[in-house]
Design a protein around this motif. Structure first.
Motif, short mmCIF file in Angstrom:
data_model
loop_
_atom_site.label_atom_id
_atom_site.label_comp_id
_atom_site.label_asym_id
_atom_site.label_seq_id
_atom_site.Cartn_x
_atom_site.Cartn_y
_atom_site.Cartn_z
N ASP A 12 0.82 -1.20 0.00
CA ASP A 12 0.00 0.00 0.00
C ASP A 12 0.87 1.26 0.00
OD1 ASP A 12 -1.67 2.24 1.19
OD2 ASP A 12 -3.19 0.66 1.05
N TYR A 294 -7.64 3.14 8.13
CA TYR A 294 -8.54 2.91 7.00
C TYR A 294 -7.86 2.04 5.94
CZ TYR A 294 -10.91 3.84 2.58
OH TYR A 294 -11.53 3.70 1.37
N ARG A 295 -6.58 2.33 5.65
CA ARG A 295 -5.86 1.53 4.66
C ARG A 295 -5.68 0.09 5.14
NH1 ARG A 295 -6.49 3.81 0.06
NH2 ARG A 295 -4.97 2.31 -0.72
N CYS A 296 -5.49 -0.08 6.46
CA CYS A 296 -5.38 -1.44 7.01
C CYS A 296 -6.69 -2.20 6.85
CB CYS A 296 -4.98 -1.39 8.50
SG CYS A 296 -3.28 -0.90 8.79
N ILE A 297 -7.81 -1.50 7.10
CA ILE A 297 -9.12 -2.13 6.95
C ILE A 297 -9.35 -2.54 5.49
CG2 ILE A 297 -11.62 -1.72 7.06
CD1 ILE A 297 -11.04 0.05 9.53
N ARG A 298 -8.89 -1.70 4.56
CA ARG A 298 -8.99 -2.05 3.14
C ARG A 298 -8.22 -3.32 2.83
NH1 ARG A 298 -8.03 1.59 -1.73
NH2 ARG A 298 -9.06 -0.23 -2.62
N ILE A 299 -7.04 -3.43 3.43
CA ILE A 299 -6.24 -4.64 3.24
C ILE A 299 -6.98 -5.85 3.80
CG2 ILE A 299 -4.08 -5.79 3.90
CD1 ILE A 299 -2.77 -2.99 3.95
N THR A 301 -10.24 -6.30 4.10
CA THR A 301 -11.38 -6.66 3.25
C THR A 301 -10.95 -7.28 1.91
OG1 THR A 301 -11.45 -4.39 2.37
CG2 THR A 301 -12.85 -4.89 4.27
N GLN A 302 -9.75 -6.94 1.45
CA GLN A 302 -9.29 -7.44 0.15
C GLN A 302 -8.47 -8.72 0.25
OE1 GLN A 302 -7.13 -4.23 -1.68
NE2 GLN A 302 -8.96 -2.95 -1.97
N SER A 365 -0.36 -6.58 2.02
CA SER A 365 -0.80 -5.72 0.92
C SER A 365 -0.08 -6.07 -0.38
CB SER A 365 -0.55 -4.26 1.29
OG SER A 365 -0.88 -3.39 0.23
#
Length: 388
Positions: A12, A294-299, A301-302, A365
């Motif tokens: 990321d 927020y970027r960690c949460i995106r990781i 979920t993906q 990521s």
């Protein structure tokens, strides 16, 4: 130039940018706030800046190599870390360096550098929990096969850390509960973990060697230092620093409370930042940690694998909660603790362990990005018509 640098850094990109911004800000804030410490030890402020910068550079190196390693290898590494961590925590309680009436540090031979063993324990427990919850998904509701091993690891580490560092233990326990929820442990079992943790907490508070310190800090926080103003000295001057900063601050290097506050370069560095950069600086700093989460949460979920998702969630929550706890203490929303601000406070080995945690998140990521590229290549190849 920038694109060339980021081409070498996988994972990321926003997390890399946030880490770089916080590291630069850290050097400015630490250099500004170590004047009293330098004077006390008859050294120049540049000495501490160089030492702090070297730790940041070392942290970047660890982060880089950690993010290159496939995150799935950390499942095996977590077992080794847990086997090593428990004896080290016991050794710390018995033979560790005593600072401020707490045995939290161990001196590394040869280099004569101290490190806080709870930093290692946080990394070990979170990675081990992620591994355990992933491996036990097939029988996650089984008390004997899943619940007892998971609860045992959490409670053992909690007690060993809490005996000398209650604030860190409570934050780690909270992160562990979040991981249990994400890992589909039943609410009934989570409630039992909370009850067990509560009983252990009472044991530490009323029987532990620092019981008088804990009671004193809570009383000081609840009464605002009315009974003994000396005990609220740190909290009071932290509030003065924040109040006098205004919206735009006094400017870098113009703090006055740095000469009064104990540990302005570590525990209360947020107060110095607000005094020098104002409420605007505080908003930017808080926003950086929120964007990081927020970027960690995106990781999470993906991530196609449960282990990667649990790793990113646990380590991301751990760093964000620690940051919010440090800032909460500085503004008077909690009793005084010794929790540093991740990537900002001056603190040798804590920066290194934080960097490894960030490297693991970036490894997850990176794996997601590589999987997407591989998937896109297969789609493109599949669309090319056969020749002949």
């Amino acid at each position: 130039m920038i694109d060339r640098v980021f081409s070498k850094l996988k994972g990321d990109r926003w997390i890399w940018i946030i880490v770089i911004i916080l590291s630069i800000w850290s050097m400015l804030a630490v250099y500004s706030s170590v004047g009293t410490l330098a004077y006390k030890n008859s050294k120049g402020s540049e000495v501490y800046l160089i030492k702090h910068t070297s730790m940041i550079v070392g942290g970047f190196a660890l982060m880089y190599f950690s993010h290159l390693l496939d995150y799935r290898y950390y499942a095996g590494i977590s077992k080794i870390l847990m086997i090593v961590t428990i004896p080290i925590l016991l050794y710390t309680l018995i033979f560790g360096e005593t600072i401020n009436d707490a045995n939290r540090w161990v001196t590394i031979p040869v280099i004569n550098q101290t490190f806080q063993t709870s930093d290692l324990a946080k990394l070990a427990l979170i990675t081990f929990l992620a591994r355990m919850l992933t491996r036990k998904q097939g029988n996650i509701k089984d008390v004997k096969k899943s619940f007892i091993p998971v609860m045992g690891s959490v409670c053992i580490i909690f007690v060993l850390i809490a005996w000398a560092n209650l604030s860190t233990a409570l934050m780690l326990f909270g992160v562990s509960i979040l991981l249990l929820i994400i890992g589909r442990i039943s609410l009934k079992q989570i409630a039992l973990v909370c009850v067990g943790g509560g009983l252990l907490l009472l044991l530490v508070i009323f029987v532990g060697p620092r019981r008088d310190t804990y009671v004193s800090r809570v009383n000081t926080y609840m009464n605002g230092g009315e009974a003994d103003p000396d005990k609220s000295y740190q909290a009071d001057h932290s509030k003065i620093a924040i109040a006098t900063g205004g919206f735009f601050g006094k400017g870098p290097g113009n703090s006055t409370e740095r000469n009064v506050l104990p540990h302005p370069y570590s525990d209360f560095i947020f107060a110095i930042i607000v005094e020098e950069y104002g409420a605007l600086g505080a908003i930017v700093l808080i926003a950086l940690y929120i964007v990081f989460m927020y970027r960690c949460i995106r990781i999470v979920t993906q991530s196609p694998k449960a282990f990667g998702a649990l790793l990113a969630a646990g380590l991301g929550f751990s760093l964000t909660i620690q940051a919010l706890a440090n800032m909460a203490v500085a503004v008077g929303l909690g009793p005084v603790t010794g929790v540093p601000l991740p990537l900002v406070s001056m603190g040798g080995t804590s920066i290194l362990f934080t960097s490894v945690a960030l490297g693991i998140i970036l490894s997850v990521s990176r794996n997601i990005e590589e999987a997407k590229l591989e998937s896109n290549k297969k789609v493109v190849v599949g669309e090319i018509p056969a020749m002949g």
